[in-house]
Scaffold this motif. Sequence first.
Motif, PDB file in Angstrom:
ATOM      1  N   HIS A 153       0.843  -1.200   0.000  1.00 54.07           N
ATOM      2  CA  HIS A 153       0.000   0.000   0.000  1.00 54.07           C
ATOM      3  C   HIS A 153       0.878   1.249   0.000  1.00 54.07           C
ATOM      4  N   ILE A 154       0.605   2.152  -0.937  1.00 49.50           N
ATOM      5  CA  ILE A 154       1.365   3.403  -1.046  1.00 49.50           C
ATOM      6  C   ILE A 154       0.518   4.518  -0.453  1.00 49.50           C
ATOM      7  N   THR A 155       1.011   5.122   0.586  1.00 43.76           N
ATOM      8  CA  THR A 155       0.294   6.215   1.228  1.00 43.76           C
ATOM      9  C   THR A 155       0.648   7.540   0.542  1.00 43.76           C
ATOM     10  N   TYR A 156      -0.075   8.575   0.911  1.00 44.78           N
ATOM     11  CA  TYR A 156       0.190   9.918   0.392  1.00 44.78           C
ATOM     12  C   TYR A 156       1.616  10.343   0.763  1.00 44.78           C
ATOM     13  N   MET A 194      18.738  12.523  -0.710  1.00 43.86           N
ATOM     14  CA  MET A 194      18.372  11.335  -1.481  1.00 43.86           C
ATOM     15  C   MET A 194      18.718  10.052  -0.731  1.00 43.86           C
ATOM     16  N   THR A 195      19.833  10.035  -0.026  1.00 47.23           N
ATOM     17  CA  THR A 195      20.224   8.852   0.752  1.00 47.23           C
ATOM     18  C   THR A 195      19.198   8.581   1.849  1.00 47.23           C
ATOM     19  N   GLN A 196      18.759   9.626   2.527  1.00 45.43           N
ATOM     20  CA  GLN A 196      17.750   9.474   3.578  1.00 45.43           C
ATOM     21  C   GLN A 196      16.429   8.948   3.003  1.00 45.43           C
ATOM     22  N   LEU A 197      16.003   9.554   1.899  1.00 47.78           N
ATOM     23  CA  LEU A 197      14.749   9.124   1.263  1.00 47.78           C
ATOM     24  C   LEU A 197      14.851   7.688   0.749  1.00 47.78           C
ATOM     25  N   ALA A 239      13.163   0.676   2.931  1.00 49.63           N
ATOM     26  CA  ALA A 239      12.716   0.003   4.145  1.00 49.63           C
ATOM     27  C   ALA A 239      11.252  -0.418   4.020  1.00 49.63           C
ATOM     28  N   LYS A 240      10.453   0.407   3.393  1.00 46.18           N
ATOM     29  CA  LYS A 240       9.032   0.087   3.267  1.00 46.18           C
ATOM     30  C   LYS A 240       8.741  -0.803   2.067  1.00 46.18           C
ATOM     31  N   PHE A 241       9.349  -0.503   0.910  1.00 48.85           N
ATOM     32  CA  PHE A 241       8.984  -1.185  -0.323  1.00 48.85           C
ATOM     33  C   PHE A 241       9.952  -2.280  -0.751  1.00 48.85           C
ATOM     34  N   ILE A 262      10.635  -1.257  -5.383  1.00 50.93           N
ATOM     35  CA  ILE A 262      10.932   0.086  -5.862  1.00 50.93           C
ATOM     36  C   ILE A 262      12.393   0.123  -6.281  1.00 50.93           C
ATOM     37  N   ASN A 263      12.683   0.850  -7.346  1.00 52.81           N
ATOM     38  CA  ASN A 263      14.059   0.968  -7.835  1.00 52.81           C
ATOM     39  C   ASN A 263      14.412   2.446  -7.885  1.00 52.81           C
ATOM     40  N   LEU A 264      15.338   2.848  -7.027  1.00 53.75           N
ATOM     41  CA  LEU A 264      15.758   4.247  -6.957  1.00 53.75           C
ATOM     42  C   LEU A 264      17.214   4.418  -7.398  1.00 53.75           C
ATOM     43  N   GLU A 265      17.774   3.379  -7.981  1.00 57.07           N
ATOM     44  CA  GLU A 265      19.176   3.444  -8.408  1.00 57.07           C
ATOM     45  C   GLU A 265      19.251   4.119  -9.771  1.00 57.07           C
TER      46      GLU A 265
END
Length: 134
Positions: free
Chosen positions: A14-17, A112-115, A121-123, A127-130
Amino acid sequence: MAAMTSMARDSDVHITYDDQQKINRFARCNARHGDVKEELKFKENDLKNLQDAEDEMMMTLDSDEKVPFMVGEVFIMKTQDEAQEAIGSQREGLQDDISNLNTRASELQDTMTQLKGDLYAKFGNNINLEPEEE
């Protein structure tokens, strides 16, 4: 069949706002970071060109010879000392710009590292952020 059920549960995260806001913020930071890195390359190249011009001027000219110096779109004649002074002030300005850009790039990278940490941690692998390989 159990593997199918496990995969279905993994993809039903589930993706929250707030999650969407973090994803959007990461995307904006990533785009800005790319822009800052590109601008940094241009500034560093300009700094190298100034150094090369100064070195060339000192090696090939007599001290009393005038040199053409570009101001905007026009060349004006300056003494070697005046040209060195102008190059020095331009160099200082570029070094300040480079320092500010490095600071900005570092701040964006930290954000960006924090995000990334929060989102992975959640997804997890959903999710791919690389960055993409070119």
